[in-house]
Design an enzyme around this catalytic site. Structure first.
Site, mmCIF file in Angstrom:
data_model
loop_
_atom_site.group_PDB
_atom_site.id
_atom_site.type_symbol
_atom_site.label_atom_id
_atom_site.label_comp_id
_atom_site.label_asym_id
_atom_site.label_seq_id
_atom_site.Cartn_x
_atom_site.Cartn_y
_atom_site.Cartn_z
ATOM 1 N N GLU B 82 0.956 -1.345 -0.279
ATOM 2 C CA GLU B 82 0.215 0.120 0.222
ATOM 3 C C GLU B 82 0.779 1.193 0.175
ATOM 4 O O GLU B 82 0.790 2.206 -0.175
ATOM 5 C CB GLU B 82 -0.761 -0.234 1.148
ATOM 6 C CG GLU B 82 -1.757 1.319 1.303
ATOM 7 C CD GLU B 82 -3.027 1.303 0.713
ATOM 8 O OE1 GLU B 82 -3.210 0.110 -0.010
ATOM 9 O OE2 GLU B 82 -3.467 2.383 0.859
ATOM 10 N N VAL B 86 10.806 6.174 1.519
ATOM 11 C CA VAL B 86 12.223 6.497 2.356
ATOM 12 C C VAL B 86 12.227 8.059 2.450
ATOM 13 O O VAL B 86 12.036 8.625 1.922
ATOM 14 C CB VAL B 86 13.019 5.855 2.103
ATOM 15 C CG1 VAL B 86 14.492 6.254 2.275
ATOM 16 C CG2 VAL B 86 13.007 3.692 1.348
ATOM 17 N N TYR B 130 11.072 0.762 -9.677
ATOM 18 C CA TYR B 130 10.212 -0.706 -10.441
ATOM 19 C C TYR B 130 10.378 -1.730 -11.544
ATOM 20 O O TYR B 130 10.709 -2.426 -11.755
ATOM 21 C CB TYR B 130 8.733 -0.040 -9.795
ATOM 22 C CG TYR B 130 8.480 0.479 -8.665
ATOM 23 C CD1 TYR B 130 9.472 0.296 -8.045
ATOM 24 C CD2 TYR B 130 7.534 1.374 -9.105
ATOM 25 C CE1 TYR B 130 9.054 0.761 -6.560
ATOM 26 C CE2 TYR B 130 7.087 2.110 -7.567
ATOM 27 C CZ TYR B 130 7.894 1.955 -6.684
ATOM 28 O OH TYR B 130 7.488 2.480 -5.124
#
Lengths: 159, 159
Positions: B82, B86, B130
């Protein structure tokens, strides 16, 4: 007709509808699930996934398979609807709408803030139906997925 | 530095990072969650949402908040991430990557088939990161959401 939580004896019919939905979504070979692991997921100890069915004269003609999500912003759980499907021969009678209403009712009763699901972008009839219910497309967002070999690699690489 | 499951004493720091993430996502007033309901969700009876933290000299500088999803096609659970965040002062040291690796490791250990999360379309640095890990954007799909008044209406209308 009744919409009710699934029972163990519904599992074979639910699995058939999951397969029918995969065909509709142009992925006829995608369903690796078996009656055994579907039964375990829905009716094993402390299940994390749930199903509601449309029962017409003891025939299962529609399914909603769902689990809980969580909103860190709202501080509440919500419902994520993984699969919604009604047998084409039984469409146009409001069963899909009633499945959605049933899940919305659970949200309202439990204080969940959101009901979510995702839709294939080419599925215009579904998109128009969902918008008519007040659902909003989260157009700014894209879901990313890691699975298969990439997941194995990521999960076994050193940190 | 260690990445570890959150403990109850981490809740205030986790909530601060949730708020920082909301600011980054251009929704600074979106966080309605309190320390009390975050504590209840993470550490109450039978929790359905989980958190891992990055702990640097007893300071919490990163979080991953996640829950279980379920794939009807695979017949297995997976992890839905969810929130991943950082603290900007602690970036570039692999903490975000290590949080993702930790969740991927849980998937591999438990036989979960997928690790998923969603990303704002304008967040190019995140998207490139990603993709470098083997994550695939599910471009064909759009998430729909019903909440607020529309959810109340849907959940209380007669079937």
């Amino acid at each position: 007709m009744s919409i009710r939580p699934a029972t163990p004896s519904d599992v074979p019919a639910i699995l058939e509808l999951i397969k029918d939905l995969a065909v509709y979504e142009k992925a006829p070979d995608a369903v690796k699930s078996t009656a055994e692991n579907l039964h375990e997921a829905l009716f094993g100890a402390d299940p994390k996934v749930f199903a509601h069915v449309v029962d017409v004269d003891s025939k299962i003609v529609g399914i909603a398979i769902w689990f809980l999500n969580y909103s860190t912003w709202m501080g509440t759980h919500g419902i994520y609807l993984e699969d919604l499907y009604v047998n084409p021969a039984f469409r146009g009678q409001g069963y899909g709408m009633n499945l959605l209403k049933t899940l919305a009712q659970i949200c309202v009763e439990r204080g969940y803030s959101r009901l979510q699901w995702w839709v294939l972008d080419w599925n215009e009839p579904a998109i128009n139906f969902y918008k008519s219910l007040g659902a909003v497309p989260m157009d700014e967002w894209t879901v990313f997925r890691v699975d298969g070999e990439a997941l194995q690699k990521l999960g076994t690489s050193t940190k």
